[in-house]
Design an enzyme around this catalytic site. Sequence first.
Site, mmCIF file in Angstrom:
data_model
loop_
_atom_site.group_PDB
_atom_site.id
_atom_site.type_symbol
_atom_site.label_atom_id
_atom_site.label_comp_id
_atom_site.label_asym_id
_atom_site.label_seq_id
_atom_site.Cartn_x
_atom_site.Cartn_y
_atom_site.Cartn_z
ATOM 1 N N LYS A 32 0.841 -1.202 0.000
ATOM 2 C CA LYS A 32 0.000 0.000 0.000
ATOM 3 C C LYS A 32 0.871 1.246 0.000
ATOM 4 O O LYS A 32 1.802 1.368 0.787
ATOM 5 C CB LYS A 32 -0.916 0.023 1.226
ATOM 6 C CG LYS A 32 -1.829 1.254 1.286
ATOM 7 C CD LYS A 32 -2.811 1.157 2.445
ATOM 8 C CE LYS A 32 -2.237 1.618 3.762
ATOM 9 N NZ LYS A 32 -2.100 3.110 3.833
ATOM 10 N N ASP A 59 -3.589 4.283 -1.903
ATOM 11 C CA ASP A 59 -4.559 4.683 -0.880
ATOM 12 C C ASP A 59 -4.451 6.183 -0.603
ATOM 13 O O ASP A 59 -3.930 6.607 0.432
ATOM 14 C CB ASP A 59 -4.315 3.867 0.392
ATOM 15 C CG ASP A 59 -5.359 4.118 1.464
ATOM 16 O OD1 ASP A 59 -6.497 4.469 1.104
ATOM 17 O OD2 ASP A 59 -5.036 3.960 2.651
ATOM 18 N N LYS A 61 -7.264 8.190 -0.786
ATOM 19 C CA LYS A 61 -8.540 8.590 -0.174
ATOM 20 C C LYS A 61 -9.078 9.907 -0.744
ATOM 21 O O LYS A 61 -9.320 10.872 -0.021
ATOM 22 C CB LYS A 61 -8.397 8.703 1.348
ATOM 23 C CG LYS A 61 -8.005 7.399 2.046
ATOM 24 C CD LYS A 61 -7.930 7.598 3.558
ATOM 25 C CE LYS A 61 -7.649 6.309 4.299
ATOM 26 N NZ LYS A 61 -6.255 5.841 4.100
ATOM 27 N N ASP A 64 -13.433 15.147 -2.734
ATOM 28 C CA ASP A 64 -13.566 16.503 -3.259
ATOM 29 C C ASP A 64 -14.819 16.557 -4.124
ATOM 30 O O ASP A 64 -15.604 15.599 -4.150
ATOM 31 C CB ASP A 64 -12.310 16.875 -4.069
ATOM 32 C CG ASP A 64 -11.951 18.350 -3.939
ATOM 33 O OD1 ASP A 64 -12.851 19.187 -4.176
ATOM 34 O OD2 ASP A 64 -10.800 18.663 -3.612
ATOM 35 N N ILE A 65 -14.994 17.659 -4.834
ATOM 36 C CA ILE A 65 -16.149 17.784 -5.719
ATOM 37 C C ILE A 65 -15.990 16.807 -6.888
ATOM 38 O O ILE A 65 -14.873 16.353 -7.184
ATOM 39 C CB ILE A 65 -16.307 19.224 -6.222
ATOM 40 C CG1 ILE A 65 -15.077 19.651 -7.043
ATOM 41 C CG2 ILE A 65 -16.528 20.186 -5.040
ATOM 42 C CD1 ILE A 65 -15.234 21.003 -7.711
ATOM 43 N N THR A 68 -13.186 17.348 -9.540
ATOM 44 C CA THR A 68 -11.824 17.213 -9.028
ATOM 45 C C THR A 68 -11.457 15.756 -8.776
ATOM 46 O O THR A 68 -10.352 15.319 -9.129
ATOM 47 C CB THR A 68 -11.655 18.038 -7.744
ATOM 48 O OG1 THR A 68 -11.925 19.411 -8.036
ATOM 49 C CG2 THR A 68 -10.238 17.916 -7.200
ATOM 50 N N THR A 123 -10.863 3.728 10.349
ATOM 51 C CA THR A 123 -10.800 2.789 11.473
ATOM 52 C C THR A 123 -10.248 3.424 12.744
ATOM 53 O O THR A 123 -10.231 2.781 13.791
ATOM 54 C CB THR A 123 -9.957 1.556 11.105
ATOM 55 O OG1 THR A 123 -8.683 1.992 10.608
ATOM 56 C CG2 THR A 123 -10.647 0.727 10.042
ATOM 57 N N ARG A 215 1.907 -1.516 11.074
ATOM 58 C CA ARG A 215 2.875 -1.367 12.151
ATOM 59 C C ARG A 215 3.252 -2.664 12.868
ATOM 60 O O ARG A 215 4.418 -2.805 13.289
ATOM 61 C CB ARG A 215 2.381 -0.309 13.146
ATOM 62 C CG ARG A 215 2.641 1.119 12.645
ATOM 63 C CD ARG A 215 1.876 2.150 13.435
ATOM 64 N NE ARG A 215 0.455 2.164 13.078
ATOM 65 C CZ ARG A 215 -0.430 3.026 13.581
ATOM 66 N NH1 ARG A 215 -0.055 3.913 14.485
ATOM 67 N NH2 ARG A 215 -1.682 2.995 13.194
#
Length: 236
Positions: A32, A59, A61, A64-65, A68, A123, A215
């Site tokens: 990722k 990733d 994320k 926006d409009i 975009t 999360t 992690r």
Amino acid sequence: MLTDKIIVPLDVSSQEDAIALLDLLPQVSFWKVGLELFVSCGPAILDILKEREKRIFLDLKFHDIPNTVAGACRAAAQYGVDLITIHATAGKDALKAAKEAVEESAIASAKPTPKLIAITLLTSLNSRQLAFELKIPLELPEYALSMALLAQETGLAGAVCSPQEVSQLRHSCGKDFLLVCPGVRPNWAQGGDQKRSLSPAAALKAGADYLVIGRPITTAIDPVAAWTQICQEIVN
């Protein structure tokens, strides 16, 4: 292989650190790339992953409009990645525009179409924060389901959800809807900022297609040993 369902985040701040992780864990097939690394070194890291024949979860994320996010997804699809994320809360028009842009861009660049998946709820958030900070009156499982259904109705390939919601989403959205679960934590690892977690084996049993485990592996004293232990736990 079940181990191919584990996505390891390259949550580091430099290309050099990312390459060091790739060299340390050559057995990982799916990586990722999130905001920190992409902002730091741009698409060069994607080329490195492609050269090593790795699968890529981009990733970023997007939120926006519609115009975009469509432009961003159009550009992202040209990288030849496997998964791209967008926040479901961008709304139906933005989700539709993003989906169309990804498909058009993949055709234009003669590359496979990335799967566009929607973030239901981060999360790191829990029920109390949903109610009191975000002022959303729905119960958390109901809210996550509504966001997943919005993504499905719009034609997206799947959704990102916590392991604690994955069973309900699998039941409601069916077997062909892709469910990616971040925040997965082995029982021996610290939870950190993940509020809604399960162990890798439990998340897969509940219906997850992919697990994002960061992690517990990447910051372990011995990342190779941590990876091996997690693989053994989900296989046995």
